[in-house]
Write a protein that holds these residues in place. Sequence first.
Motif, short mmCIF file in Angstrom:
data_model
loop_
_atom_site.label_atom_id
_atom_site.label_comp_id
_atom_site.label_asym_id
_atom_site.label_seq_id
_atom_site.Cartn_x
_atom_site.Cartn_y
_atom_site.Cartn_z
N SER A 167 0.83 -1.20 0.00
CA SER A 167 0.00 0.00 0.00
C SER A 167 0.86 1.24 0.00
N THR A 226 -3.70 3.72 -1.55
CA THR A 226 -3.73 2.80 -2.68
C THR A 226 -3.34 1.41 -2.21
N ARG A 240 -8.12 -2.03 -7.73
CA ARG A 240 -8.23 -1.00 -8.76
C ARG A 240 -9.04 0.17 -8.24
N LEU A 247 -8.86 3.83 -5.57
CA LEU A 247 -8.19 4.80 -4.72
C LEU A 247 -9.14 5.10 -3.57
N THR A 263 -14.45 5.70 -2.52
CA THR A 263 -13.51 5.04 -3.41
C THR A 263 -13.66 5.59 -4.83
N ARG A 322 -4.50 -1.71 -11.85
CA ARG A 322 -3.97 -1.73 -10.49
C ARG A 322 -2.98 -0.59 -10.30
N CYS A 323 -3.19 0.16 -9.24
CA CYS A 323 -2.31 1.31 -8.94
C CYS A 323 -1.29 0.89 -7.89
N VAL A 377 1.00 6.71 -4.47
CA VAL A 377 0.32 7.99 -4.60
C VAL A 377 1.15 9.05 -3.89
N VAL A 399 -0.58 9.30 -9.23
CA VAL A 399 -0.72 7.88 -8.93
C VAL A 399 -0.03 7.08 -10.03
#
Length: 421
Positions: free
Chosen positions: A172, A185, A190, A192, A207, A213-214, A217, A227
């Motif tokens: 994260s 994140t 997927r 934020l 959200t 997928r991030c 941030v 991001v």
Amino acid sequence: MAYSRIDFSASFTQDSDEVQEMFCEHCDKHDKQYVPAEGFCVKCFEYLCGTCVKFHKRLLVTHYIKDKDYMPQDFCIEKCSVHQDELVKFYCQACKKFACTECKTQDHWYCSMVSHLPAFVPGIENSKASEQNITNLQDYDKLFTYQEIHESIIPRTASYHTDIKVSCCSYSSLCLLSENCLLVTYFNSRKLIIFKDMSVSTSSYDTIDLSSRCWAVAKVDNIKVAVTFVELGIIKLITFSKCMTVTKTEDIKVGEGCRGVAYSNNKLIVSYIHYLATVKILDMSGKVLKIFDKDQHGNCLFVDPYYLTISADNTVIYVSDLRKNCVIGLTFDGNVKAIYKDDQLNKPCQLTVDRSGAVFLCGLWSHNINQLSPDLTKVKILLDKKQGIKSPAGVAYCQDKNRLYVSQCGDHIKVYELSME
């Protein structure tokens, strides 16, 4: 804020055959009582009893106090001839005069070579410090010089404050837009996650659905974040309204493998993992300005640079390398300034800095939070399993409330309040 401290070596504090019992200067000055000292304030240059230490810490929370086992054993018991309630504690090498605290403040505030008279100075050991016997010393350089130290190297204490209820299922990244607005994140998600106002609720969040997928941030300004999307090879700039609804998004192509991201002086600093193993400085359109992958000797700098952040003075890039088990400090010219590697650090993840420059680093597999100085010297293990830390991956620091936010795999985000030891 600067702190005053004298570097007393062990030989000057504990190796004498005759160690004087120090007394509380407050009790002596105000109550005319002799009370054994239990601590020494390095900001005030004062010995304090247990009761005075307690109130000193409560009223002057930024002052650093050495406890009884580490405080200097000072022979300065001569009273000032001008301020008769004060002890002679200093010698000004510029003015060639002795001074108490009041004299130093009033007459020597502009002098740069004001020395404290510590315990067992060569030439006056086993004797009481007085103007007569110190004046006879020829080598004034043997006196310790008053030094300024920065609060960034003062050890912190972390006290548990609360839990933020959200499932942290994987790696994260945390980012505070303000003291009450937190963005999160998760790599396997997927989405934020946005805590709009933690002063109202730490269990309610919104959200934002994302296309891929991030990973990380980072704050760009008070209403904008960057991001990273590893699989898409882009950085998405997201702009919010005052009520934290998305008003604009912009995709910047930065290339595959992008992981960590930071923002500084209208530039994006991005790390790339695996076979790429680089850190790049980009402009806001994605144009590569600099690439860092080798050190001054041509050796590879990184293996897996997962996270990065910028020093408080915007001069150093701190990069945590997951597989090298270290943090590397780079200048914006690519020179290695410092490296942190420690037996108590395993799988370093996100790191953050406070306003003073202190660095706080997650050890994912070592289950701890490391506190480092700006030059990446270890200060202490701030948090570990004893405080409930397990697999920490994300960390963020709130300047306004002096709080540390820690996300843990499979657990809630934990919030700690920091204070000086």
